[in-house]
Design a protein around this motif. Structure first.
Motif, PDB file in Angstrom:
ATOM      1  N   LEU A   5      31.610  34.719  38.687  1.00 49.09           N
ATOM      2  CA  LEU A   5      32.737  33.997  38.292  1.00 49.09           C
ATOM      3  C   LEU A   5      33.828  34.506  37.282  1.00 49.09           C
ATOM      4  O   LEU A   5      35.016  34.249  37.656  1.00 49.09           O
ATOM      5  N   ILE A   6      33.440  35.561  36.587  1.00 50.76           N
ATOM      6  CA  ILE A   6      34.469  36.159  35.970  1.00 50.76           C
ATOM      7  C   ILE A   6      34.336  37.678  36.329  1.00 50.76           C
ATOM      8  O   ILE A   6      33.269  38.237  36.195  1.00 50.76           O
ATOM      9  N   GLN A   7      35.342  37.985  37.120  1.00 50.72           N
ATOM     10  CA  GLN A   7      35.699  39.289  37.551  1.00 50.72           C
ATOM     11  C   GLN A   7      36.454  40.221  36.818  1.00 50.72           C
ATOM     12  O   GLN A   7      36.349  41.444  36.872  1.00 50.72           O
ATOM     13  N   LYS A   8      37.192  39.582  35.845  1.00 52.91           N
ATOM     14  CA  LYS A   8      38.206  40.366  35.521  1.00 52.91           C
ATOM     15  C   LYS A   8      37.837  40.661  33.918  1.00 52.91           C
ATOM     16  O   LYS A   8      37.518  39.746  33.365  1.00 52.91           O
ATOM     17  N   CYS A   9      38.350  42.087  33.282  1.00 50.19           N
ATOM     18  CA  CYS A   9      38.293  42.065  31.857  1.00 50.19           C
ATOM     19  C   CYS A   9      39.334  42.799  31.479  1.00 50.19           C
ATOM     20  O   CYS A   9      39.752  43.916  31.924  1.00 50.19           O
ATOM     21  N   LEU A  10      40.021  42.553  30.443  1.00 54.35           N
ATOM     22  CA  LEU A  10      41.047  42.919  29.822  1.00 54.35           C
ATOM     23  C   LEU A  10      40.907  43.879  28.581  1.00 54.35           C
ATOM     24  O   LEU A  10      40.168  43.583  27.819  1.00 54.35           O
ATOM     25  N   PHE A  11      41.381  45.093  28.878  1.00 52.22           N
ATOM     26  CA  PHE A  11      41.277  45.985  27.560  1.00 52.22           C
ATOM     27  C   PHE A  11      42.760  46.176  26.807  1.00 52.22           C
ATOM     28  O   PHE A  11      43.427  47.194  27.365  1.00 52.22           O
ATOM     29  N   GLN A  49      28.690  46.118  33.560  1.00 47.45           N
ATOM     30  CA  GLN A  49      27.267  45.411  33.401  1.00 47.45           C
ATOM     31  C   GLN A  49      27.263  43.884  33.282  1.00 47.45           C
ATOM     32  O   GLN A  49      26.477  43.339  33.785  1.00 47.45           O
ATOM     33  N   ALA A  50      28.485  43.204  32.970  1.00 42.71           N
ATOM     34  CA  ALA A  50      28.711  41.865  32.718  1.00 42.71           C
ATOM     35  C   ALA A  50      29.133  41.472  34.354  1.00 42.71           C
ATOM     36  O   ALA A  50      29.525  40.188  34.199  1.00 42.71           O
ATOM     37  N   GLY A  51      29.395  42.179  35.226  1.00 45.31           N
ATOM     38  CA  GLY A  51      29.860  41.529  36.314  1.00 45.31           C
ATOM     39  C   GLY A  51      31.611  41.935  36.439  1.00 45.31           C
ATOM     40  O   GLY A  51      31.931  41.442  37.433  1.00 45.31           O
ATOM     41  N   MET A  52      32.095  42.361  35.485  1.00 47.53           N
ATOM     42  CA  MET A  52      33.625  42.404  35.593  1.00 47.53           C
ATOM     43  C   MET A  52      34.165  43.747  35.940  1.00 47.53           C
ATOM     44  O   MET A  52      34.410  44.630  35.011  1.00 47.53           O
ATOM     45  N   ASN A  53      33.912  43.954  37.245  1.00 50.30           N
ATOM     46  CA  ASN A  53      34.354  45.346  37.932  1.00 50.30           C
ATOM     47  C   ASN A  53      35.879  45.580  37.614  1.00 50.30           C
ATOM     48  O   ASN A  53      36.030  46.600  37.938  1.00 50.30           O
ATOM     49  N   ASN A  54      36.522  44.360  37.625  1.00 50.65           N
ATOM     50  CA  ASN A  54      37.782  44.840  37.499  1.00 50.65           C
ATOM     51  C   ASN A  54      38.591  44.836  36.273  1.00 50.65           C
ATOM     52  O   ASN A  54      38.611  43.840  35.512  1.00 50.65           O
ATOM     53  N   GLY A  91      27.731  59.742  34.931  1.00 56.02           N
ATOM     54  CA  GLY A  91      28.035  58.752  34.338  1.00 56.02           C
ATOM     55  C   GLY A  91      29.702  58.301  34.803  1.00 56.02           C
ATOM     56  O   GLY A  91      29.477  57.077  35.129  1.00 56.02           O
ATOM     57  N   ILE A  92      30.573  59.212  34.380  1.00 51.42           N
ATOM     58  CA  ILE A  92      31.990  58.654  34.797  1.00 51.42           C
ATOM     59  C   ILE A  92      32.047  58.503  36.222  1.00 51.42           C
ATOM     60  O   ILE A  92      32.701  57.562  36.751  1.00 51.42           O
ATOM     61  N   ARG A  93      31.343  59.379  37.186  1.00 48.86           N
ATOM     62  CA  ARG A  93      31.422  58.688  38.636  1.00 48.86           C
ATOM     63  C   ARG A  93      30.937  57.533  38.873  1.00 48.86           C
ATOM     64  O   ARG A  93      31.473  56.723  39.948  1.00 48.86           O
ATOM     65  N   ASN A  94      29.806  57.077  38.286  1.00 52.20           N
ATOM     66  CA  ASN A  94      29.422  55.640  38.578  1.00 52.20           C
ATOM     67  C   ASN A  94      30.260  54.540  38.430  1.00 52.20           C
ATOM     68  O   ASN A  94      30.340  53.722  38.964  1.00 52.20           O
ATOM     69  N   VAL A  95      31.067  55.141  36.826  1.00 59.38           N
ATOM     70  CA  VAL A  95      32.063  53.805  36.359  1.00 59.38           C
ATOM     71  C   VAL A  95      33.195  53.944  37.619  1.00 59.38           C
ATOM     72  O   VAL A  95      33.552  52.890  37.974  1.00 59.38           O
ATOM     73  N   LEU A  96      33.738  54.982  38.351  1.00 61.99           N
ATOM     74  CA  LEU A  96      34.621  55.202  39.003  1.00 61.99           C
ATOM     75  C   LEU A  96      34.384  54.389  40.503  1.00 61.99           C
ATOM     76  O   LEU A  96      34.984  53.805  40.997  1.00 61.99           O
ATOM     77  N   ASP A  97      32.895  54.468  40.702  1.00 65.75           N
ATOM     78  CA  ASP A  97      32.516  53.968  41.958  1.00 65.75           C
ATOM     79  C   ASP A  97      32.697  52.332  41.963  1.00 65.75           C
ATOM     80  O   ASP A  97      32.967  51.782  43.029  1.00 65.75           O
ATOM     81  N   GLN A  98      32.225  52.021  40.781  1.00 67.43           N
ATOM     82  CA  GLN A  98      32.121  50.445  40.608  1.00 67.43           C
ATOM     83  C   GLN A  98      33.347  49.635  40.180  1.00 67.43           C
ATOM     84  O   GLN A  98      33.451  48.628  40.528  1.00 67.43           O
ATOM     85  N   GLY A  99      34.142  50.503  39.408  1.00 72.63           N
ATOM     86  CA  GLY A  99      35.209  49.857  38.918  1.00 72.63           C
ATOM     87  C   GLY A  99      36.630  49.787  39.489  1.00 72.63           C
ATOM     88  O   GLY A  99      36.751  50.619  40.402  1.00 72.63           O
ATOM     89  N   PRO A 127      39.331  32.743  34.454  1.00 73.45           N
ATOM     90  CA  PRO A 127      38.829  33.133  33.194  1.00 73.45           C
ATOM     91  C   PRO A 127      38.555  34.643  33.098  1.00 73.45           C
ATOM     92  O   PRO A 127      38.386  35.314  34.305  1.00 73.45           O
ATOM     93  N   PHE A 128      38.581  35.197  32.031  1.00 76.89           N
ATOM     94  CA  PHE A 128      38.534  36.550  32.032  1.00 76.89           C
ATOM     95  C   PHE A 128      38.092  36.977  30.573  1.00 76.89           C
ATOM     96  O   PHE A 128      37.916  36.338  29.681  1.00 76.89           O
ATOM     97  N   GLY A 129      37.313  38.313  30.747  1.00 77.66           N
ATOM     98  CA  GLY A 129      36.793  38.809  29.476  1.00 77.66           C
ATOM     99  C   GLY A 129      37.802  39.605  28.694  1.00 77.66           C
ATOM    100  O   GLY A 129      38.807  40.104  29.349  1.00 77.66           O
ATOM    101  N   VAL A 130      37.905  39.820  27.531  1.00 74.06           N
ATOM    102  CA  VAL A 130      38.515  40.631  26.674  1.00 74.06           C
ATOM    103  C   VAL A 130      37.574  41.533  25.791  1.00 74.06           C
ATOM    104  O   VAL A 130      36.695  40.897  25.232  1.00 74.06           O
ATOM    105  N   LEU A 131      37.905  42.795  26.074  1.00 73.49           N
ATOM    106  CA  LEU A 131      37.147  43.793  25.283  1.00 73.49           C
ATOM    107  C   LEU A 131      38.052  44.650  24.472  1.00 73.49           C
ATOM    108  O   LEU A 131      38.770  45.415  24.856  1.00 73.49           O
TER     109      LEU A 131
END
Ligand code: UTP
Length: 279
Positions: A5-11, A49-54, A91-99, A127-131
């Motif tokens: 449902l929530i795919q995006k997170c704003l930083f 981890q929360a499903g917000m890959n974008n 670690g950062i390779r995993n992040v780049l693969d998923q994000g 709807p979106f996350g903010v971190l």
């Protein structure tokens, strides 16, 4: 319920980080490492981890190191390929693969509300996350954003993460007053940005995790600059309180205010003792 449902997170990562000068003179505050990982990477990992890959980054001048961090460094890859040092990049390779990483620049640092509005183009009508990555949140079982996604699925309104703080610190935060829905879940009645201790209705402070519904963008556009001459997210959230409700959530886990020197040092010690050494 659809976990996507929530795919995006704003930083929002455009701030000047003046409390860390001179370290932040030419280096983004969000790239300061807690042990061996930049603050913003902890944040991105929590969002994924929360499903917000974008991951939508609101950056600013002098913040190119953040964009480079979430990209491949060919030279470095070549250099470490096939050596034991490759493990440091896993670690950062995993992040780049998923994000998926998108960026927009905030040209004038007019506050958190303005930074979020600048990110509208990357978020759209969902709807979106903010971190805020200078708040480092740690929960090994379920990240704070994941906990908040579950609440969003239940309440379908904006959710703010809160924490009890000593009364003498309330003037550093947005403070929430409201009524308990159940343990740790509060229906917000009012939020006040940086109140004086004697005027604060509680010691429940908003920390750097939010789930926002997209009507927030229109509301921010109509919000006049408030405390410090900045467009305050808290003021916009108050409109949502009166128009449909906002839920505040006392999250489970530890939180370190890495935007302050003392919080940064505490986080470093904690992560070194409890996470880095154990890995
Ligand atoms: P802070 O006020 O804690 O960050 O904003 P700052 O201004 O960088 O720090 P100091 O006080 O000067 O040391 C909270 C978050 O909002 C972002 C910051 O990058 C930080 O992650 N922010 C703030 C923006 O992106 N744009 C702004 O205009 C203001």
């Amino acid at each position: 319920m659809d976990r996507k449902l929530i795919q995006k997170c704003l930083f929002p990562v455009a701030g000047y980080g003046t409390r860390f000068l001179p370290a932040t003179k030419s280096m983004p505050k969000e790239m300061l490492p807690i042990v061996n990982k930049p603050l913003v990477q902890y944040g991105v990992e929590e969002a994924i981890q929360a499903g917000m890959n974008n991951c939508a980054l609101v950056t600013g001048r002098g913040k190119r190191a953040i964009a480079d961090h979430f990209d491949i460094s060919y030279e470095l890859e070549q250099q470490v390929s096939g050596t034991p040092k490759e493990a440091f990049l896993s670690g950062i390779r995993n992040v780049l693969d998923q994000g998926i990483f998108t960026m927009v620049r905030q040209r004038e640092m007019l506050g958190l509300g303005h930074a979020i509005l600048t990110g509208e183009v990357l978020i759209g009508d969902q709807p979106f996350g903010v971190l805020l990555s200078d708040d480092l949140c740690i929960n090994a079982e379920k990240s704070v954003l994941s906990q908040m996604v579950e609440l969003y699925e239940e309440f379908n309104c904006s959710i703010v993460a809160i924490q009890e703080v000593p009364m003498e610190q309330v003037s550093r935060y947005g403070i929430v007053c409201g009524d308990n829905i159940r343990e740790n879940v509060i229906e917000v009645r009012e939020m006040v940005e940086k109140p004086k201790p004697e005027e604060a209705g509680s010691n429940l402070a908003i920390i750097g995790r939010y789930i926002l519904t997209p009507d927030i963008f229109e509301i921010i556009k109509q919000t006049e600059p408030g405390a410090n001459g900045e467009v305050q997210l808290t003021d916009a959230l108050n409109r949502q309180v009166s128009e449909g409700g906002v839920v505040a959530y006392k999250f489970q886990g530890k939180r370190f205010d890495c935007g302050s020197i003392s919080g940064f040092v505490e986080a470093t010690n904690y992560v070194y003792e409890n996470i880095y050494k154990a890995s």
